[in-house]
Design an enzyme around this catalytic site. Sequence first.
Site, PDB file in Angstrom:
ATOM      1  NE  ARG A  99      -2.519   1.612  -1.210  1.00 20.79           N
ATOM      2  CZ  ARG A  99      -2.903   1.272  -2.253  1.00 20.79           C
ATOM      3  NH1 ARG A  99      -3.852   0.191  -2.474  1.00 20.79           N
ATOM      4  NH2 ARG A  99      -2.682   2.003  -3.578  1.00 20.79           N
ATOM      5  CE  LYS A 134      -2.054  28.389  -4.344  1.00 16.88           C
ATOM      6  NZ  LYS A 134      -3.144  28.830  -5.147  1.00 16.88           N
ATOM      7  CE  LYS A 166       2.515  35.202  -3.402  1.00 19.28           C
ATOM      8  NZ  LYS A 166       1.629  34.236  -3.226  1.00 19.28           N
ATOM      9  CD  GLU A 195       0.391  38.080  -6.345  1.00 22.74           C
ATOM     10  OE1 GLU A 195       0.289  36.894  -6.443  1.00 22.74           O
ATOM     11  OE2 GLU A 195      -0.056  38.678  -5.221  1.00 22.74           O
ATOM     12  CG  ASP A 216      -3.088  37.495  -8.655  1.00 26.81           C
ATOM     13  OD1 ASP A 216      -3.168  36.418  -8.853  1.00 26.81           O
ATOM     14  OD2 ASP A 216      -3.801  38.134  -7.490  1.00 26.81           O
TER      15      ASP A 216
END
Length: 280
Positions: A99, A134, A166, A195, A216
Amino acid sequence: MSQTPVELNLDDIDRYIAEDLGAGDLTADVVPASVSARAEVVTRESMVLCGQAWFEAVFRRLDPAVRVVWSVEEGAEVSAGDCVCEVEGNARALLSGERTALNLLQTLSGTATIARRYAQAVAGTGVKVLDTRKTLPGLRLAQKYAVRCGGCHNHRAGLYDAVLIKENHIAAAGSIGEAVATARRLHPGVLVEVEVENFPELEQALAAGADRIMLDDFERDALSKAVAVAAGRAELEVSGNIDLDNVRAVAETGVDFISVGGLTKHLRAIDLSMRIALLG
């Protein structure tokens, strides 16, 4: 054995195994310790294979004598129903490691597979599709390896290897110019990216000498205009609301990079099956 990526950490492998094995595999105990087995790993869907080193390491931590023979190379495209490898060794080791080994292989192959689709979508434009931070906790470097395996590219690995200024950083520093100047003073030689959300901020970032500017949530027409305004003075990266349906059109605006959190965040693991036969 496949070439081991530098990101592979055996301490991590031990933690992955311990999560499943704990004090011992109670079910595997029903199999005599002396029994050997052979297994085939088959994919139930088309994919890009990734994670060979992690897969092998799981079994070898349980039984160093385990032998893995791969039918396809790392990064290869595989069709549904194909056997990707054969595993042979102590039956208990194969049963106990199954597994964890499959979890790693299916996760990294899933990442590489979606990365390959994005890489193919922008082929010929010169744009590099980047991942983000992420990622799944504990698997960042592994997923970033899988992104490269699929044909896309890595953004910064963490908060320690590049500066990305940012909105909140700008507000705390006082201005884009001040934030960039401070970053240059504190971290010379490190990539400084800013950004921006509009054209006045773009102009400020260019004037401050940012190495790269992240646009952005700019509309498509605004991206082409931003390319003209920047005129090569800084690299341009697009972020926000990018998917496979629009990534090609965004790439054709002339930007340098497109960052896509979905490469690692919107992960769907590949469906793999491991079939074991005892050898005696």
